[in-house]
Scaffold this motif. Structure first.
Motif, PDB file in Angstrom:
ATOM      1  N   SER A  84      14.971 -62.464  77.645  1.00  0.00           N
ATOM      2  CA  SER A  84      15.587 -61.167  77.354  1.00  0.00           C
ATOM      3  C   SER A  84      17.041 -61.169  77.844  1.00  0.00           C
ATOM      4  CB  SER A  84      14.790 -60.053  78.025  1.00  0.00           C
ATOM      5  OG  SER A  84      15.420 -58.833  77.790  1.00  0.00           O
ATOM      6  N   ALA A  85      17.251 -61.747  79.025  1.00  0.00           N
ATOM      7  CA  ALA A  85      18.617 -61.806  79.565  1.00  0.00           C
ATOM      8  C   ALA A  85      19.516 -62.662  78.668  1.00  0.00           C
ATOM      9  CB  ALA A  85      18.591 -62.368  80.978  1.00  0.00           C
ATOM     10  N   GLU A  86      18.922 -63.706  78.075  1.00  0.00           N
ATOM     11  CA  GLU A  86      19.725 -64.547  77.173  1.00  0.00           C
ATOM     12  C   GLU A  86      20.155 -63.776  75.935  1.00  0.00           C
ATOM     13  OE1 GLU A  86      18.805 -68.560  75.855  1.00  0.00           O
ATOM     14  OE2 GLU A  86      17.636 -68.797  77.691  1.00  0.00           O
ATOM     15  N   PHE A  87      19.216 -63.014  75.378  1.00  0.00           N
ATOM     16  CA  PHE A  87      19.581 -62.193  74.213  1.00  0.00           C
ATOM     17  C   PHE A  87      20.714 -61.240  74.583  1.00  0.00           C
ATOM     18  CE2 PHE A  87      15.630 -63.444  72.079  1.00  0.00           C
ATOM     19  CZ  PHE A  87      15.986 -63.376  70.742  1.00  0.00           C
ATOM     20  N   ARG A  88      20.534 -60.590  75.717  1.00  0.00           N
ATOM     21  CA  ARG A  88      21.515 -59.573  76.093  1.00  0.00           C
ATOM     22  C   ARG A  88      22.888 -60.194  76.346  1.00  0.00           C
ATOM     23  NH1 ARG A  88      20.470 -54.106  79.396  1.00  0.00           N
ATOM     24  NH2 ARG A  88      22.569 -53.367  79.048  1.00  0.00           N
ATOM     25  N   ALA A  89      22.878 -61.344  77.022  1.00  0.00           N
ATOM     26  CA  ALA A  89      24.153 -61.998  77.320  1.00  0.00           C
ATOM     27  C   ALA A  89      24.840 -62.425  76.023  1.00  0.00           C
ATOM     28  CB  ALA A  89      23.927 -63.207  78.216  1.00  0.00           C
ATOM     29  N   LEU A  90      24.041 -62.893  75.080  1.00  0.00           N
ATOM     30  CA  LEU A  90      24.639 -63.318  73.813  1.00  0.00           C
ATOM     31  C   LEU A  90      25.184 -62.106  73.054  1.00  0.00           C
ATOM     32  CD1 LEU A  90      25.241 -65.622  71.831  1.00  0.00           C
ATOM     33  CD2 LEU A  90      23.016 -65.202  70.798  1.00  0.00           C
ATOM     34  N   TRP A  91      24.420 -61.035  73.040  1.00  0.00           N
ATOM     35  CA  TRP A  91      24.912 -59.822  72.350  1.00  0.00           C
ATOM     36  C   TRP A  91      26.235 -59.356  72.994  1.00  0.00           C
ATOM     37  CZ3 TRP A  91      22.068 -61.767  69.305  1.00  0.00           C
ATOM     38  CH2 TRP A  91      20.874 -61.340  68.780  1.00  0.00           C
ATOM     39  N   ASP A  92      26.314 -59.480  74.321  1.00  0.00           N
ATOM     40  CA  ASP A  92      27.551 -59.052  74.983  1.00  0.00           C
ATOM     41  C   ASP A  92      28.699 -59.986  74.624  1.00  0.00           C
ATOM     42  OD1 ASP A  92      26.305 -56.907  76.101  1.00  0.00           O
ATOM     43  OD2 ASP A  92      25.871 -57.891  78.005  1.00  0.00           O
ATOM     44  N   ARG A  93      28.386 -61.269  74.591  1.00  0.00           N
ATOM     45  CA  ARG A  93      29.438 -62.238  74.264  1.00  0.00           C
ATOM     46  C   ARG A  93      29.944 -62.009  72.844  1.00  0.00           C
ATOM     47  NH1 ARG A  93      29.349 -68.716  73.915  1.00  0.00           N
ATOM     48  NH2 ARG A  93      31.553 -68.785  73.436  1.00  0.00           N
ATOM     49  N   MET A  94      29.048 -61.548  71.982  1.00  0.00           N
ATOM     50  CA  MET A  94      29.442 -61.318  70.596  1.00  0.00           C
ATOM     51  C   MET A  94      30.030 -59.934  70.402  1.00  0.00           C
ATOM     52  SD  MET A  94      26.276 -63.161  68.741  1.00  0.00           S
ATOM     53  CE  MET A  94      26.709 -62.524  67.172  1.00  0.00           C
ATOM     54  N   ASN A  95      30.220 -59.221  71.526  1.00  0.00           N
ATOM     55  CA  ASN A  95      30.871 -57.928  71.418  1.00  0.00           C
ATOM     56  C   ASN A  95      30.085 -56.928  70.590  1.00  0.00           C
ATOM     57  OD1 ASN A  95      33.031 -56.631  72.344  1.00  0.00           O
ATOM     58  ND2 ASN A  95      34.510 -58.095  71.447  1.00  0.00           N
ATOM     59  N   LEU A  96      28.770 -57.009  70.694  1.00  0.00           N
ATOM     60  CA  LEU A  96      27.938 -56.093  69.917  1.00  0.00           C
ATOM     61  C   LEU A  96      27.861 -54.769  70.678  1.00  0.00           C
ATOM     62  CD1 LEU A  96      25.245 -58.737  68.956  1.00  0.00           C
ATOM     63  CD2 LEU A  96      26.907 -57.699  67.426  1.00  0.00           C
ATOM     64  N   THR A  97      28.152 -53.705  69.983  1.00  0.00           N
ATOM     65  CA  THR A  97      28.359 -52.424  70.676  1.00  0.00           C
ATOM     66  C   THR A  97      27.085 -51.582  70.721  1.00  0.00           C
ATOM     67  OG1 THR A  97      29.122 -51.524  68.587  1.00  0.00           O
ATOM     68  CG2 THR A  97      30.811 -52.332  70.099  1.00  0.00           C
ATOM     69  N   TYR A  98      25.989 -52.203  71.187  1.00  0.00           N
ATOM     70  CA  TYR A  98      24.746 -51.438  71.299  1.00  0.00           C
ATOM     71  C   TYR A  98      24.885 -50.405  72.416  1.00  0.00           C
ATOM     72  CZ  TYR A  98      23.986 -54.725  75.123  1.00  0.00           C
ATOM     73  OH  TYR A  98      24.139 -55.461  76.268  1.00  0.00           O
ATOM     74  N   ASP A  99      24.213 -49.276  72.246  1.00  0.00           N
ATOM     75  CA  ASP A  99      24.255 -48.237  73.283  1.00  0.00           C
ATOM     76  C   ASP A  99      23.131 -48.391  74.279  1.00  0.00           C
ATOM     77  OD1 ASP A  99      26.473 -46.339  72.410  1.00  0.00           O
ATOM     78  OD2 ASP A  99      25.361 -46.685  70.562  1.00  0.00           O
ATOM     79  N   ASP A 100      22.050 -49.034  73.840  1.00  0.00           N
ATOM     80  CA  ASP A 100      20.934 -49.241  74.762  1.00  0.00           C
ATOM     81  C   ASP A 100      20.225 -50.526  74.371  1.00  0.00           C
ATOM     82  OD1 ASP A 100      19.039 -48.912  76.727  1.00  0.00           O
ATOM     83  OD2 ASP A 100      18.052 -47.190  75.802  1.00  0.00           O
ATOM     84  N   PHE A 101      19.681 -51.191  75.367  1.00  0.00           N
ATOM     85  CA  PHE A 101      18.920 -52.420  75.158  1.00  0.00           C
ATOM     86  C   PHE A 101      17.560 -52.173  75.790  1.00  0.00           C
ATOM     87  CE2 PHE A 101      17.390 -56.641  75.895  1.00  0.00           C
ATOM     88  CZ  PHE A 101      18.024 -57.470  74.975  1.00  0.00           C
ATOM     89  N   ILE A 102      16.547 -51.976  74.946  1.00  0.00           N
ATOM     90  CA  ILE A 102      15.231 -51.617  75.483  1.00  0.00           C
ATOM     91  C   ILE A 102      14.386 -52.864  75.695  1.00  0.00           C
ATOM     92  CG2 ILE A 102      14.336 -51.155  73.141  1.00  0.00           C
ATOM     93  CD1 ILE A 102      13.126 -48.980  75.880  1.00  0.00           C
ATOM     94  N   ARG A 103      13.680 -52.903  76.801  1.00  0.00           N
ATOM     95  CA  ARG A 103      12.729 -53.990  77.044  1.00  0.00           C
ATOM     96  C   ARG A 103      11.345 -53.357  77.095  1.00  0.00           C
ATOM     97  NH1 ARG A 103      14.115 -57.743  81.949  1.00  0.00           N
ATOM     98  NH2 ARG A 103      12.239 -58.664  81.029  1.00  0.00           N
ATOM     99  N   THR A 104      10.388 -53.977  76.402  1.00  0.00           N
ATOM    100  CA  THR A 104       9.081 -53.328  76.358  1.00  0.00           C
ATOM    101  C   THR A 104       8.297 -53.499  77.650  1.00  0.00           C
ATOM    102  OG1 THR A 104       8.142 -55.253  75.257  1.00  0.00           O
ATOM    103  CG2 THR A 104       8.865 -53.445  73.844  1.00  0.00           C
ATOM    104  N   THR A 105       8.826 -54.327  78.577  1.00  0.00           N
ATOM    105  CA  THR A 105       8.146 -54.415  79.869  1.00  0.00           C
ATOM    106  C   THR A 105       8.738 -53.418  80.871  1.00  0.00           C
ATOM    107  OG1 THR A 105       9.619 -56.248  80.445  1.00  0.00           O
ATOM    108  CG2 THR A 105       7.415 -56.831  79.670  1.00  0.00           C
ATOM    109  N   SER A 106       9.672 -52.592  80.434  1.00  0.00           N
ATOM    110  CA  SER A 106      10.254 -51.624  81.376  1.00  0.00           C
ATOM    111  C   SER A 106       9.291 -50.452  81.583  1.00  0.00           C
ATOM    112  CB  SER A 106      11.594 -51.110  80.837  1.00  0.00           C
ATOM    113  OG  SER A 106      11.389 -50.502  79.573  1.00  0.00           O
ATOM    114  N   ASP A 107       9.371 -49.835  82.757  1.00  0.00           N
ATOM    115  CA  ASP A 107       8.463 -48.720  83.051  1.00  0.00           C
ATOM    116  C   ASP A 107       8.677 -47.560  82.097  1.00  0.00           C
ATOM    117  OD1 ASP A 107       7.210 -50.030  85.030  1.00  0.00           O
ATOM    118  OD2 ASP A 107       8.447 -49.192  86.654  1.00  0.00           O
ATOM    119  N   ARG A 108       9.949 -47.304  81.769  1.00  0.00           N
ATOM    120  CA  ARG A 108      10.208 -46.140  80.908  1.00  0.00           C
ATOM    121  C   ARG A 108       9.500 -46.326  79.574  1.00  0.00           C
ATOM    122  NH1 ARG A 108      15.896 -46.667  77.696  1.00  0.00           N
ATOM    123  NH2 ARG A 108      16.114 -48.911  77.793  1.00  0.00           N
ATOM    124  N   HIS A 109       9.500 -47.562  79.072  1.00  0.00           N
ATOM    125  CA  HIS A 109       8.845 -47.819  77.789  1.00  0.00           C
ATOM    126  C   HIS A 109       7.327 -47.685  77.933  1.00  0.00           C
ATOM    127  CE1 HIS A 109       8.015 -49.627  73.866  1.00  0.00           C
ATOM    128  NE2 HIS A 109       7.151 -50.424  74.475  1.00  0.00           N
TER     129      HIS A 109
END
Ligand code: MSP
Length: 670
Positions: free
Chosen positions: A75-100
């Motif tokens: 998951s961290a790899e996806f996020r790091a790549l999205w950041d490197r590609m300047n993708l302007t997501y507002d939220d990155f949800i992980r299905t293992t998070s408590d909120r989810h």
């Protein structure tokens, strides 16, 4: 009140490292989100990772990790790549998070309270790769989606009354023709639903990597119910803070790949209806990115990593290529050659060249200030033609882009680039610049103003697709931060006289021939290139280009700059001695043999590209070396579970690895 716009990507499985197939969906969404923001919509762009289920649990076992370790890493790899590609997501949800998790349980209870969940038992087939219940087929039958063998599942489960939604779904599709796009996918879904819906098992009880069913923790919630819910759990649905949910749900656009249409267009709306929630406004399915004519995917081992392209050509090049080259909705091929060709033709020689020649001449002839074009005598029909073309381009581009026809939209915008190039060549501003008379100066001012204004318009339109370069061109035009520009206002003639240009620098340096080699080398560094992998390839082994090798980097392998791997990395490859029990040709494939290989503890089906070197009858009884822990892949509809190791001499046929001494079947090579 400003318009709101909510856009989502599918959430990505964490059993595989990100590749440009994943980047494709996310880039398309990012381009749409950026344009919506420029148009003044209050935009929310969601992406994330899908981390539960049997597939992930097994991937973790295979990597000798706990599921949580694996999911955290990938998951961290996806996020790091999205950041490197300047993708302007507002939220990155992980299905293992408590909120989810909490919010999924809330959704479950809602559906249960409304009477759509009951307890039963499921006996049938299940495809772990697609996390799909495959009803009404016998043991061992292939999955209708991916062709892999299904597993028989016999479990006590909770069921969702999907059958109760058949008519409601059909009514919704009929009443909302844009709910599913494109038309082909809509038709597929309609006929699937018309053929009858059976109730759906929505829990599993034979493994534990998932969200526990409320009040019955022996069960975990079916991973697709868990995953689909991310689109509302990320907004705080069912939590103490539902502000985002209240504002943004229903989604305006849910983007998916064509292989997950059924989950999104049948199950997802039925779950929402059952919970009494509104349905998304539109679901749009795109096609696949192919490499070497197959869907790019980890299990096929034919992936291209985004990082390779970012390192050599930058993220705009990848974004532009994917949106320009592939007709959105259809499958399209990726190749390094095509990428470099597009990059040079459209970006380096096209927009980049237009920007640098226009801005350089303004700097040289007008001390870096936008000149004034008004003098009547200095005006002619070619100037008006450019202004007219720009007006038309704005309208056409906007209409096409807003129907997600990115390729045609960009074609229109680059038609404008070509028209301005021609205009510059015909008007020869460099010749006018050499003259000092008033008429020539006035004409030069008009030509350069017209060119700069056209450049500004293309830059504004293209910003959502190539944000880095256009931000720079915008600043070079002296216009500040492009992100705050109101695109809805875009019209000819807004460029102000006297605007002071910023520092001029090339935005797209030309790529030379070495760019392709560099990218191929970077990819190959990330893959092992043993004969073992090539023997499994359906492409002619000796002729396969370097990029066609089917090997993939073992998970987590560290490769040193000189291409060496550690002993631990090697140990990840499980090589075993096997004995061929059955060998036969594969119908319609000259190069493939289907083998059944005894590994001692089990018999494996392996499909190998060795038919031109070995007659099937010569192989029966022969001992071979198998890569035993390779993810399965499908060749000509047959699942291959492992790979036979062979040497692949240049220009020759593959030669199977063998032993002079007798070695027991199942022995490990290390
Ligand atoms: N986890 C599910 C989706 C759950 S959404 C509630 C899943 N994940 S995936 O990682 O396998 O694929 C996610 C998406 O990645 C696909 O739908 C598709 O959009 C994109 N792609 C993955 N490989 C691709 C290509 N080769 N080409 C184009 N898109 C591809 O399915």
């Amino acid at each position: 009140m400003s318009k709101k716009f909510y856009i989502t990507t599918p959430i990505y499985y964490v059993n595989a490292r990100p590749h440009i197939g994943h980047a494709y969906t996310t880039i398309a969404c990012d381009a749409i989100a950026r344009r919506q923001r420029m148009l003044g919509s209050e935009t929310y762009f969601l992406t994330g990772t899908d981390e539960h289920g049997q597939k992930i649990e097994r991937a973790a076992q295979a990597a000798n990790k706990t599921p949580q370790q694996l999911t955290n890493e990938v998951s961290a790899e996806f996020r790091a790549l999205w950041d490197r590609m300047n993708l302007t997501y507002d939220d990155f949800i992980r299905t293992t998070s408590d909120r989810h998790k909490q919010s999924v349980q809330f959704l479950w209870r809602k559906i249960q309270e409304n009477g759509y969940i009951y307890k039963g038992s499921y006996t049938g087939q299940y495809c772990v790769f697609d996390e799909l219940y495959v009803d009404a087929v016998g043991p061992g039958a292939p999955c209708p989606e991916c062709g892999r063998p299904t597993e028989t599942v016999q479990e006590e489960n909770y069921f969702f009354k999907l059958s109760a939604f058949q008519d409601k779904l059909l009514a919704h599709y009929n009443g909302n023709p844009d709910f599913i796009r494109p038309e082909t996918r809509r038709n597929e879904v309609m006929s699937f639903v018309k053929s009858g819906l059976r109730d759906l098992s929505i829990s599993r009880s034979t493994f534990s990597w998932g969200i526990p069913v409320p009040d019955d923790p022996k069960h975990v919630i079916y991973v697709w119910l868990d995953a689909l819910a991310n689109y509302i759990t990320a907004l705080g649905y069912g939590s103490s803070d539902t502000k985002l949910y209240d504002k943004f749900w229903p989604a305006d656009l849910q983007m998916i790949g064509k292989e997950i249409v059924r989950f999104h267009c049948v199950y997802w709306p039925a779950f929402l209806m059952a919970a009494g929630l509104p349905l998304p406004k539109g679901i749009l399915a795109h096609g696949w990115l192919l490499f070497e004519e197959n869907k790019m995917s980890k299990s096929r081992g034919n992936i291209v990593r985004a990082e390779t392209i970012l390192d050599v050509l930058g993220s705009d090049a990848l974004r532009y290529f994917l949106l320009r080259e592939i007709v959105f909705g259809q499958d399209g091929s990726f190749s390094f050659d095509a990428l470099v060709q597009r990059y040079n033709a459209d970006l380096a020689n096209g927009l980049g060249n237009l920007a640098s020649r226009t801005l350089t001449m303004i700097t040289r002839y007008f001390r870096g200030e936008i000149p004034y074009p008004s003098a009547k005598a200095s005006h002619n029909a070619s100037d008006d033609a450019i202004a007219d073309a720009a007006r038309k381009t704005i309208n056409e581009y906007s209409a096409l882009f807003d129907q997600q026809q990115f390729s045609r939209a960009l074609e229109v915008a680059w038609g404008m680039v070509a028209a301005v190039d021609k205009y510059i060549v015909e008007n020869e501003p460099w010749a006018l610049g050499e003259k000092q008379d008033e008429e020539s100066r006035a004409r030069l001012a008009t030509v350069l103003y017209t060119s700069a204004e056209a450049l500004r318009i293309v830059t504004a339109l293209a910003h959502p697709v190539i944000p880095d370069a256009t931000s720079k061109i915008w600043a070079q035009l002296g216009l500040g931060d492009i992100r705050s520009y109101a695109l809805s206002d875009l019209h000819w003639g807004q460029l102000k006289l006297g605007t002071k240009l910023g520092n001029i620098q090339a935005v797209f340096p030309r790529a030379d021939k070495t760019a392709i080699d560099k990218m191929q080398r970077l990819e190959d560094q990330g893959r092992s290139t043993t004969g073992a992998t090539q023997a499994q390839s359906p492409t002619p082994v000796a002729n396969a280009p370097a990029s066609a090798t089917q090997a993939i980097k073992p998970a987590g392998a560290t490769v040193t700059p000189d291409g060496k791997i550690s002993i631990d990395d090697f140990a990840k490859v499980e090589l075993r001695v096997g004995q061929v029990k059955v060998a036969e040709r594969v119908k319609g494939a000259d190069k493939l043999l289907r083998l059944e290989v005894d590994l001692g503890s089990e018999t494996r089906q392996v499909v190998a590209g060795i038919a031109e070197a070995y007659a099937p009858e010569t192989l029966v009884g022969r001992k071979v070396v198998i890569v035993a822990n390779l993810a399965p892949r499908k060749l000509r509809g047959l699942e291959s579970n492992g790979m036979i190791v062979a040497a692949s001499p240049d220009g020759g046929k593959p030669v199977l690895a063998s032993f002079l001494e007798d070695v027991p079947v199942g022995t490990r090579l290390k």
